[in-house]
Design an enzyme around this catalytic site. Structure first.
Site, PDB file in Angstrom:
ATOM      1  CE1 TYR A 129      -4.126   1.690   0.438  1.00  0.00           C
ATOM      2  CE2 TYR A 129      -3.244   2.589   2.461  1.00  0.00           C
ATOM      3  CZ  TYR A 129      -4.208   2.576   1.482  1.00  0.00           C
ATOM      4  OH  TYR A 129      -5.269   3.441   1.564  1.00  0.00           O
ATOM      5  NE  ARG A 182      -5.903  12.131  -6.393  1.00  0.00           N
ATOM      6  CZ  ARG A 182      -5.976  11.138  -5.487  1.00  0.00           C
ATOM      7  NH1 ARG A 182      -5.080  10.174  -5.414  1.00  0.00           N
ATOM      8  NH2 ARG A 182      -7.002  11.078  -4.659  1.00  0.00           N
ATOM      9  CE  LYS A 200      -6.772   3.173  -1.731  1.00  0.00           C
ATOM     10  NZ  LYS A 200      -7.013   4.033  -0.575  1.00  0.00           N
ATOM     11  CD  GLU A 271      -8.889   4.620  -3.791  1.00  0.00           C
ATOM     12  OE1 GLU A 271      -9.787   4.011  -3.185  1.00  0.00           O
ATOM     13  OE2 GLU A 271      -8.310   5.621  -3.310  1.00  0.00           O
ATOM     14  CG  ASP A 272      -5.946   7.118  -6.261  1.00  0.00           C
ATOM     15  OD1 ASP A 272      -6.641   7.545  -5.322  1.00  0.00           O
ATOM     16  OD2 ASP A 272      -4.798   6.698  -6.110  1.00  0.00           O
ATOM     17  CG  ASP A 294     -11.096   5.085  -0.498  1.00  0.00           C
ATOM     18  OD1 ASP A 294     -11.602   5.200   0.624  1.00  0.00           O
ATOM     19  OD2 ASP A 294      -9.900   4.788  -0.682  1.00  0.00           O
ATOM     20  CG  ASP A 295      -9.350   8.989  -3.802  1.00  0.00           C
ATOM     21  OD1 ASP A 295      -8.366   8.741  -3.105  1.00  0.00           O
ATOM     22  OD2 ASP A 295      -9.628   8.353  -4.841  1.00  0.00           O
ATOM     23  CG  ASN A 445      -0.977   9.044   0.952  1.00  0.00           C
ATOM     24  OD1 ASN A 445      -0.334   9.119   1.977  1.00  0.00           O
ATOM     25  ND2 ASN A 445      -2.289   8.829   0.926  1.00  0.00           N
TER      26      ASN A 445
HETATM   27  N1  LIG Z   1      -4.504  10.245   3.472  1.00  0.00           N
HETATM   28  C1  LIG Z   1      -5.491   9.813   2.733  1.00  0.00           C
HETATM   29  O1  LIG Z   1      -6.265   8.929   3.126  1.00  0.00           O
HETATM   30  C2  LIG Z   1      -5.718  10.389   1.379  1.00  0.00           C
HETATM   31  C3  LIG Z   1      -4.794  11.202   0.795  1.00  0.00           C
HETATM   32  N2  LIG Z   1      -5.029  11.722  -0.444  1.00  0.00           N
HETATM   33  C4  LIG Z   1      -3.974  12.542  -1.035  1.00  0.00           C
HETATM   34  O2  LIG Z   1      -4.438  13.850  -1.211  1.00  0.00           O
HETATM   35  C5  LIG Z   1      -3.779  14.437  -2.319  1.00  0.00           C
HETATM   36  C6  LIG Z   1      -4.790  15.175  -3.167  1.00  0.00           C
HETATM   37  O3  LIG Z   1      -5.763  14.289  -3.660  1.00  0.00           O
HETATM   38  P1  LIG Z   1      -7.016  14.869  -4.483  1.00  0.00           P
HETATM   39  O4  LIG Z   1      -7.755  15.848  -3.677  1.00  0.00           O
HETATM   40  O5  LIG Z   1      -7.775  13.728  -5.000  1.00  0.00           O
HETATM   41  O6  LIG Z   1      -6.254  15.602  -5.669  1.00  0.00           O
HETATM   42  P2  LIG Z   1      -6.769  16.741  -6.605  1.00  0.00           P
HETATM   43  O7  LIG Z   1      -5.844  16.782  -7.751  1.00  0.00           O
HETATM   44  O8  LIG Z   1      -8.224  16.580  -6.846  1.00  0.00           O
HETATM   45  O9  LIG Z   1      -6.579  18.088  -5.735  1.00  0.00           O
HETATM   46  C7  LIG Z   1      -5.358  18.668  -5.421  1.00  0.00           C
HETATM   47  C8  LIG Z   1      -5.636  20.062  -4.899  1.00  0.00           C
HETATM   48  O10 LIG Z   1      -4.426  20.602  -4.388  1.00  0.00           O
HETATM   49  C9  LIG Z   1      -4.308  21.952  -4.858  1.00  0.00           C
HETATM   50  N3  LIG Z   1      -2.909  22.357  -4.920  1.00  0.00           N
HETATM   51  C10 LIG Z   1      -1.984  22.027  -5.848  1.00  0.00           C
HETATM   52  N4  LIG Z   1      -0.841  22.698  -5.603  1.00  0.00           N
HETATM   53  C11 LIG Z   1      -1.051  23.438  -4.496  1.00  0.00           C
HETATM   54  C12 LIG Z   1      -0.246  24.345  -3.772  1.00  0.00           C
HETATM   55  N5  LIG Z   1       0.997  24.606  -4.130  1.00  0.00           N
HETATM   56  N6  LIG Z   1      -0.801  24.950  -2.697  1.00  0.00           N
HETATM   57  C13 LIG Z   1      -2.063  24.696  -2.319  1.00  0.00           C
HETATM   58  N7  LIG Z   1      -2.877  23.829  -2.968  1.00  0.00           N
HETATM   59  C14 LIG Z   1      -2.361  23.223  -4.047  1.00  0.00           C
HETATM   60  C15 LIG Z   1      -4.960  21.937  -6.231  1.00  0.00           C
HETATM   61  O11 LIG Z   1      -5.313  23.246  -6.631  1.00  0.00           O
HETATM   62  C16 LIG Z   1      -6.152  21.047  -5.971  1.00  0.00           C
HETATM   63  O12 LIG Z   1      -7.188  21.817  -5.424  1.00  0.00           O
HETATM   64  C17 LIG Z   1      -3.023  13.316  -3.011  1.00  0.00           C
HETATM   65  O13 LIG Z   1      -1.663  13.401  -2.669  1.00  0.00           O
HETATM   66  C18 LIG Z   1      -3.584  12.056  -2.402  1.00  0.00           C
HETATM   67  O14 LIG Z   1      -2.622  11.038  -2.280  1.00  0.00           O
HETATM   68  C19 LIG Z   1      -6.187  11.501  -1.131  1.00  0.00           C
HETATM   69  C20 LIG Z   1      -7.132  10.681  -0.605  1.00  0.00           C
HETATM   70  C21 LIG Z   1      -6.947  10.032   0.678  1.00  0.00           C
HETATM   71  C1  LIG Z   2      -4.927   6.967   0.355  1.00  0.00           C
HETATM   72  C2  LIG Z   2      -5.513   7.351  -0.914  1.00  0.00           C
HETATM   73  O1  LIG Z   2      -6.585   6.897  -1.269  1.00  0.00           O
HETATM   74  C3  LIG Z   2      -4.844   8.303  -1.761  1.00  0.00           C
HETATM   75  O2  LIG Z   2      -3.795   8.818  -1.388  1.00  0.00           O
HETATM   76  O3  LIG Z   2      -5.373   8.564  -2.849  1.00  0.00           O
HETATM   77 MG   LIG Z   3      -6.989   7.188  -3.311  1.00  0.00          MG
END
Ligand SMILES: NC(=O)C1=CN([C@@H]2O[C@H](COP(=O)(O)OP(=O)(O)OC[C@H]3O[C@@H](n4cnc5c(N)ncnc54)[C@H](O)[C@@H]3O)[C@@H](O)[C@H]2O)C=CC1
Ligand SMILES: CC(=O)C(=O)O
Ligand SMILES: [Mg+2]
Length: 603
Positions: A129, A182, A200, A271-272, A294-295, A445
């Site tokens: 993971y 993504r 997953k 997912e993603d 999930d996201d 991540n």
């Molecule tokens: N810990 C967890 O369980 C999860 C973590 N994530 C992580 O969250 C991150 C984002 O995922 P999504 O929202 O789906 O991506 P996304 O691409 O939909 O959104 C990214 C956002 O970050 C903003 N962004 C980009 N550069 C930036 C900067 N310099 N300053 C401020 N904001 C900025 C963008 O404008 C956009 O609004 C990924 O790295 C993903 O791995 C996502 C889902 C679950």
């Molecule tokens: C954990 C997860 O779903 C993500 O980083 O997109």
């Molecule tokens: Mg994800």
């Protein structure tokens, strides 16, 4: 040396606890080498003599029969020796070597693979993971040896209904689907994103006890806009730009119809997907199929549980959540999912409208603070845009440091995908937070993309913070024998329970109420003592226990909303009559646990 006595005692007690989940003797129609090459039935050197005789594999294996425990110990020995031999080599090389050895076992002997995974989940989750799965996806075309899961491409339009019957499993319960657009914070990885559904679903087997014969990782390859991949001669996906608009949706529609036709009760986890398709497909399908994103939804519940935990960590009553100032960095599918769920929680607590509840949240994207002055604002982000007239000294597009200095937030939460964006200055500014125990959530991540490291958070924001990251970090030594606790705020704490609870309830679809029940269950799992010492989530070692509880909460919520149609022999009436503890027991009884089942009748 591997402690065999300890292993045997631990696994025996576990087998007993879950004894009702052990499948009865199963009769296999395959014979000879076909059995050895089928990872589901293969026992390697563990086939007893009667099975070797009757299945036509006598002579195809070395003569000595090795027990499951010995095979387990042997695998762990080779894993530990790999660790020793690669000591000091770059992290990426070591992680990929570990992934390879686990993947080879996965390809060869699923029973042993899932047993070592379940028993060593804390060590192995970072390999199968996040973070290693990200590296695997980046290198997938080169690492590819054997297919796993199904691939539906834009070239398969009109064929999916028949293709779905190519899957050899009779029954599928859980599907994780991506279009690779993504992948974690790594961007568009096209077909190489298949690693994510595989990882997953491994978590589904390990945490939720979903039977691995009934899982299906799926890649919808509708092209990629990643130039590097398009120019890579080893790239295994379609070499064309991503389809857009109706063309794109018609592919996803066709896939969803095909799946639903063959397995009407399967749960589909999206997912993603890049944000626009993540929201669009969720709206499109959530009332038609049993699916969730999930996201957007899993992440929201985990983050909300963490946010409520930080209120308790400050020694305040939960209701004080309505007074917390929270800066969310990242206005994508994850960040907006979190905000929507947090706002619903505040409205419920305060009895306010959503618009009043939004006051305490500040949203920043790549162009800075989002205000109503923003032109071309994304409709999903618009409700969170601030009125500049109500902000003292903060303008449209204000940068993160300005916002933190002015707002003095209780919580700084990153879902931006931008590694290191919580830099020294930003973290130091959090020392002036209005909270006695400020919280830093660096949830992006994989590790490289985390908004800050755990060590930097404790070093610059102070030892008194609560810290959580999406990918694992070691606890941080603070001197004097004290440690800063690192929480892993990852949707892995919820998605397995959401999927399992939905499956066993036989829910027609997955509602906000079911997701809220999952989040509340996680939020109330930790004791006050734990939370006050900065521990917001259970150890990943107990992920099966927490998943059973989350699953039960989801199931009970489906029952209370009259959506549960039952599963297998257990109908809606029986589900309704179950007390809470009985529901948890029911869930546990239905969790698959890996043991070698007899492959022939005993006569
Ligand atoms: N810990 C967890 O369980 C999860 C973590 N994530 C992580 O969250 C991150 C984002 O995922 P999504 O929202 O789906 O991506 P996304 O691409 O939909 O959104 C990214 C956002 O970050 C903003 N962004 C980009 N550069 C930036 C900067 N310099 N300053 C401020 N904001 C900025 C963008 O404008 C956009 O609004 C990924 O790295 C993903 O791995 C996502 C889902 C679950
Ligand atoms: C954990 C997860 O779903 C993500 O980083 O997109
Ligand atoms: Mg994800």
């Amino acid at each position: 040396m591997w402690n065999l006595a300890k292993f045997t005692a631990a696994s025996l007690s576990r087998s007993r606890r879950l004894s009702t989940a052990i499948p009865g003797p199963c009769i296999v129609h395959k014979r000879g080498a076909d059995i050895l090459h089928d990872p589901w039935f293969n026992k390697d050197t563990g086939f007893p003599l009667t099975e070797r005789d009757r299945l036509g594999i006598r002579g195809l294996l070395p003569p000595r029969v090795i027990s499951f425990e010995q095979q387990y110990a042997r695998f762990m020995e080779s894993y530990r020796s790999l660790e020793r031999n690669t000591h000091g080599q770059p992290d990426g090389i070591v992680s990929l070597a570990k992934w390879r050895i686990l993947n080879r076992l996965h390809d060869r002997n699923e029973t042993l693979y899932y047993r070592v995974l379940i028993d060593n989940i804390k060590d192995f989750a970072p390999i199968i993971y996040t973070p290693t799965v990200g590296l695997v996806c980046q290198n997938y075309s080169g690492l590819f040896r054997r297919p796993r899961g199904m691939y539906f491409s834009a070239k398969d339009k009109g064929e999916m209904m028949s293709m779905i019957y190519n899957w050899p499993g009779q029954q599928v319960d859980m599907i994780v689907l991506t279009d690779g657009s993504r992948i974690l914070g790594l961007g568009d990885l096209g077909v190489q994103g298949i690693g994510i559904p595989i990882g997953k679903l491994d978590m589904y087997v390990a945490a939720a006890g979903i039977n691995p014969q009934r899982i299906l990782p799926v890649m919808l390859d509708i092209g990629t806009n990643n130039e590097k991949l398009l120019n890579d001669r080893l790239y295994l996906g379609l070499r064309q730009p991503r389809l857009e608009g109706e063309e794109y949706l018609s592919i996803v529609d066709e896939f969803m119809e095909a799946v639903h036709t063959r397995w009407p009760k399967a749960i589909v986890q999206f997912e993603d997907f890049q944000m626009k398709w993540a929201f669009e497909t969720l709206q499109r399908y959530r009332k038609r199929f049993c699916m969730f994103n999930d996201d957007i939804q899993g992440t929201a519940g985990v983050a909300l549980a963490g946010l409520l935990g930080t209120v308790r960590a400050q020694g305040r009553p939960l209701r004080d959540f309505i007074n917390q100032k929270i800066v969310v960095v990242g206005a994508g599918s994850a960040g907006l999912g979190v905000l929507n769920m947090a706002v619903q929680a505040v409205s419920r607590m305060a009895g306010n409208s959503d618009s009043t509840a939004r006051n305490q949240f500040f949203l920043i994207d790549k162009d800075g603070l989002i205000t109503k002055e923003r032109t071309n604002i994304d409709p999903a982000a618009a409700p969170f845009a601030k009125d500049p007239r109500e902000l003292e000294g903060l303008n449209e597009g204000a940068n993160l440091l300005e916002v933190v200095k002015k707002v003095r937030p209780h919580v700084l939460l990153g879902l931006s995908g931008v590694g290191g964006i919580f830099n020294e200055e930003v973290l130091k500014a959090m020392r002036e937070s209005d909270s006695s125990k400020p919280a830093i959530f660096a949830m992006s991540n994989p590790t490289m993309n985390a908004e800050c490291t755990a060590a930097d958070a404790f070093k610059y924001a102070g030892e008194n913070i609560v810290f959580a990251s999406g990918s694992p970090f070691e606890n941080v030594a603070l001197g004097n024998g004290k440690f800063g606790h690192v929480n892993q705020a990852n949707n892995m704490y919820l998605f397995p329970g959401i999927g399992l609870g939905s499956l066993l309830s036989g829910a027609r679809y997955i509602t906000d109420g079911m997701l809220q029940a999952a989040a509340e269950c996680l939020a109330s799992y930790m004791t006050d003592e734990e939370v006050q010492s900065g521990i917001l989530y259970p150890s990943i070692d107990s992920i099966r226990e927490i998943t059973a509880e989350v699953g039960a909460a989801v199931l009970r919520s489906a029952v209370s909303e009259n959506l549960a149609e039952g599963h297998g022999d257990v109908g809606p009436r029986e589900l309704r009559l179950m007390a809470k503890e009985e529901t948890i027991e029911y869930i546990k009884r239905n969790m698959w646990f890996p043991i070698y089942s007899p492959l022939v009748h005993e006569k």
